[in-house]
Design a protein around this motif. Sequence first.
Motif, mmCIF file in Angstrom:
data_model
loop_
_atom_site.group_PDB
_atom_site.id
_atom_site.type_symbol
_atom_site.label_atom_id
_atom_site.label_comp_id
_atom_site.label_asym_id
_atom_site.label_seq_id
_atom_site.Cartn_x
_atom_site.Cartn_y
_atom_site.Cartn_z
ATOM 1 N N ASN A 29 16.061 11.718 -8.042
ATOM 2 C CA ASN A 29 16.200 10.730 -6.978
ATOM 3 C C ASN A 29 15.471 11.211 -5.726
ATOM 4 N N ARG A 30 14.557 10.421 -5.266
ATOM 5 C CA ARG A 30 13.773 10.773 -4.079
ATOM 6 C C ARG A 30 14.236 9.953 -2.897
ATOM 7 N N ARG A 31 14.279 10.621 -1.763
ATOM 8 C CA ARG A 31 14.615 9.910 -0.535
ATOM 9 C C ARG A 31 13.447 9.013 -0.137
ATOM 10 N N LEU A 32 13.752 7.784 0.144
ATOM 11 C CA LEU A 32 12.711 6.835 0.503
ATOM 12 C C LEU A 32 12.687 6.555 1.993
ATOM 13 N N ARG A 79 12.435 -0.790 -7.405
ATOM 14 C CA ARG A 79 12.797 -2.193 -7.229
ATOM 15 C C ARG A 79 13.411 -2.432 -5.859
ATOM 16 N N HIS A 80 14.275 -1.515 -5.419
ATOM 17 C CA HIS A 80 14.873 -1.655 -4.089
ATOM 18 C C HIS A 80 13.815 -1.606 -2.997
ATOM 19 N N PHE A 81 12.803 -0.774 -3.186
ATOM 20 C CA PHE A 81 11.751 -0.680 -2.180
ATOM 21 C C PHE A 81 10.936 -1.967 -2.120
ATOM 22 N N LEU A 82 10.688 -2.590 -3.250
ATOM 23 C CA LEU A 82 9.986 -3.875 -3.267
ATOM 24 C C LEU A 82 10.826 -4.959 -2.590
ATOM 25 N N TYR A 83 12.143 -4.911 -2.799
ATOM 26 C CA TYR A 83 13.025 -5.839 -2.085
ATOM 27 C C TYR A 83 12.910 -5.620 -0.578
ATOM 28 N N PHE A 84 12.816 -4.362 -0.192
ATOM 29 C CA PHE A 84 12.696 -4.022 1.227
ATOM 30 C C PHE A 84 11.399 -4.588 1.809
ATOM 31 N N ILE A 85 10.315 -4.465 1.069
ATOM 32 C CA ILE A 85 9.026 -5.010 1.525
ATOM 33 C C ILE A 85 9.126 -6.519 1.713
ATOM 34 N N LEU A 86 9.716 -7.204 0.743
ATOM 35 C CA LEU A 86 9.861 -8.650 0.843
ATOM 36 C C LEU A 86 10.729 -9.041 2.026
ATOM 37 N N ALA A 87 11.835 -8.331 2.195
ATOM 38 C CA ALA A 87 12.752 -8.662 3.294
ATOM 39 C C ALA A 87 12.079 -8.472 4.651
ATOM 40 N N LEU A 90 0.834 -1.213 0.000
ATOM 41 C CA LEU A 90 0.000 0.000 0.000
ATOM 42 C C LEU A 90 0.867 1.260 0.000
ATOM 43 N N VAL A 91 1.897 1.279 0.844
ATOM 44 C CA VAL A 91 2.820 2.425 0.877
ATOM 45 C C VAL A 91 3.531 2.561 -0.458
ATOM 46 N N TYR A 92 3.874 1.450 -1.052
ATOM 47 C CA TYR A 92 4.557 1.488 -2.363
ATOM 48 C C TYR A 92 3.693 2.192 -3.402
ATOM 49 N N PHE A 93 2.421 1.828 -3.482
ATOM 50 C CA PHE A 93 1.551 2.425 -4.494
ATOM 51 C C PHE A 93 1.184 3.867 -4.154
ATOM 52 N N LEU A 94 1.153 4.204 -2.881
ATOM 53 C CA LEU A 94 0.764 5.561 -2.490
ATOM 54 C C LEU A 94 1.912 6.559 -2.589
ATOM 55 N N PHE A 95 3.123 6.145 -2.241
ATOM 56 C CA PHE A 95 4.220 7.105 -2.089
ATOM 57 C C PHE A 95 5.456 6.828 -2.937
ATOM 58 N N VAL A 96 5.572 5.644 -3.497
ATOM 59 C CA VAL A 96 6.832 5.284 -4.158
ATOM 60 C C VAL A 96 6.665 5.063 -5.657
ATOM 61 N N ARG A 97 5.585 4.461 -6.078
ATOM 62 C CA ARG A 97 5.450 4.035 -7.467
ATOM 63 C C ARG A 97 5.515 5.195 -8.437
ATOM 64 N N GLU A 98 4.859 6.272 -8.119
ATOM 65 C CA GLU A 98 4.871 7.445 -8.989
ATOM 66 C C GLU A 98 5.966 8.409 -8.533
ATOM 67 N N GLY A 99 6.820 8.786 -9.457
ATOM 68 C CA GLY A 99 7.845 9.783 -9.143
ATOM 69 C C GLY A 99 9.173 9.224 -8.693
ATOM 70 N N SER A 100 9.299 7.913 -8.595
ATOM 71 C CA SER A 100 10.571 7.309 -8.211
ATOM 72 C C SER A 100 11.171 6.581 -9.410
ATOM 73 N N THR A 101 12.477 6.458 -9.406
ATOM 74 C CA THR A 101 13.152 5.770 -10.497
ATOM 75 C C THR A 101 12.870 4.276 -10.405
#
Length: 366
Positions: free
Chosen positions: A302-305, A33-41, A17-28
């Motif tokens: 590059n956006r700070r995540l 991909r790194h954020f999705l790895y973070f979610i999985l981890a 949910l956070v990925y689609f709300l804050f990361v998917r749009e406007g991030s490289t």
Amino acid sequence: MLLYFTLSYLLSVPGILVYFLFVREGSTPVHRRHFLYFILAMSLSLPAIFLQFFSASPATQALQSVFEPSIITTAYQEEVELCYDKAMHERDFCQCEALEQESIVLYKKYGLYETAIDYKFYMQLIYAVAALMIFIWLAIRCAFLVGLIRRSKKELKWIDGKAYYLLYDDNNEILAASFRLWHRYVVWKPALSTLPEEAQQAILYHEVAHIENRDTWQQIAIALLQIFWFLNPVYYTIKKELHLLNEYLADAFAATKTGNQRSYAALLIRLKEQQQFGLLQLFGTHPFKSRILQLARPTPQNRRLYFPAIAVLAAMFLIGCSTTPVLTQQSRTFHEYELVQQEHLKTGKTYFCKTCLYKQAGEECE
């Protein structure tokens, strides 16, 4: 094990949910991909921590008052006391040196648990068969790669100082694909050599990017995760996103190597219009339109995540701390119900010593 996977399912929800709300749009694509790895981890590691902490935590024990009397001990206190008095006068009722009233459990038939026990074996069998089929399918895909290497004509090609093996095979429908096992391999249909040199270079660099990004290992890891997460809808969303991001990164690499993003996008459109060749990956294709739109977009800054990552961790800790004690207690209650039901079917009795039931099962009463 069931508790672990249930928690991992729950924790993956706020992450996506956070990925689609804050990361998917406007991030490289790289950051996405790194954020999705973070979610999985986090989804896979935090449940083990929560279960380890709450299994011996006073917080779990404090919930005993919420769930007691449990499904097993739903009788009135007077009935429990009556059964305790009977047990005290029965010879060989239990093996405890001093029987305590708190150890008395009553068998009260509960429809939901009865149904769960009746179908438990079949549910486990279905889950095991499904997991085995996924594993076999992954093994077949890997065996296909090995077979492709062995039967294909190979050509060693050096690209940017690295060795790649071009595999020529007319016996399959793959036009262009790439993977990495013990060497770097690019599947290359001989008919691709009839394309203009610019198109050949674009396709080749696209496949090289998949190899250098280690997409093969990523896909194998994601496929292995499906064995345990095939009931989690978040898994399929993450899998789709990762595959699409892999295409974005490969397109960006090829565009950089062959000229610019707009010219590369125009090349893709021409290839699509000719309906001759496509940029195909060994494990699937991806939406063509979104790839073109991605190439046409300006490169995002590059956006700070940090904030999304902190939000995910906070949500996961909140969910974990609130649900783990409840799930742990309910799991223990269901397990005790199973022990009592089994003993009831053997002896016909309706009240038992919980401590002795656990000892008979070779477990320790908590």
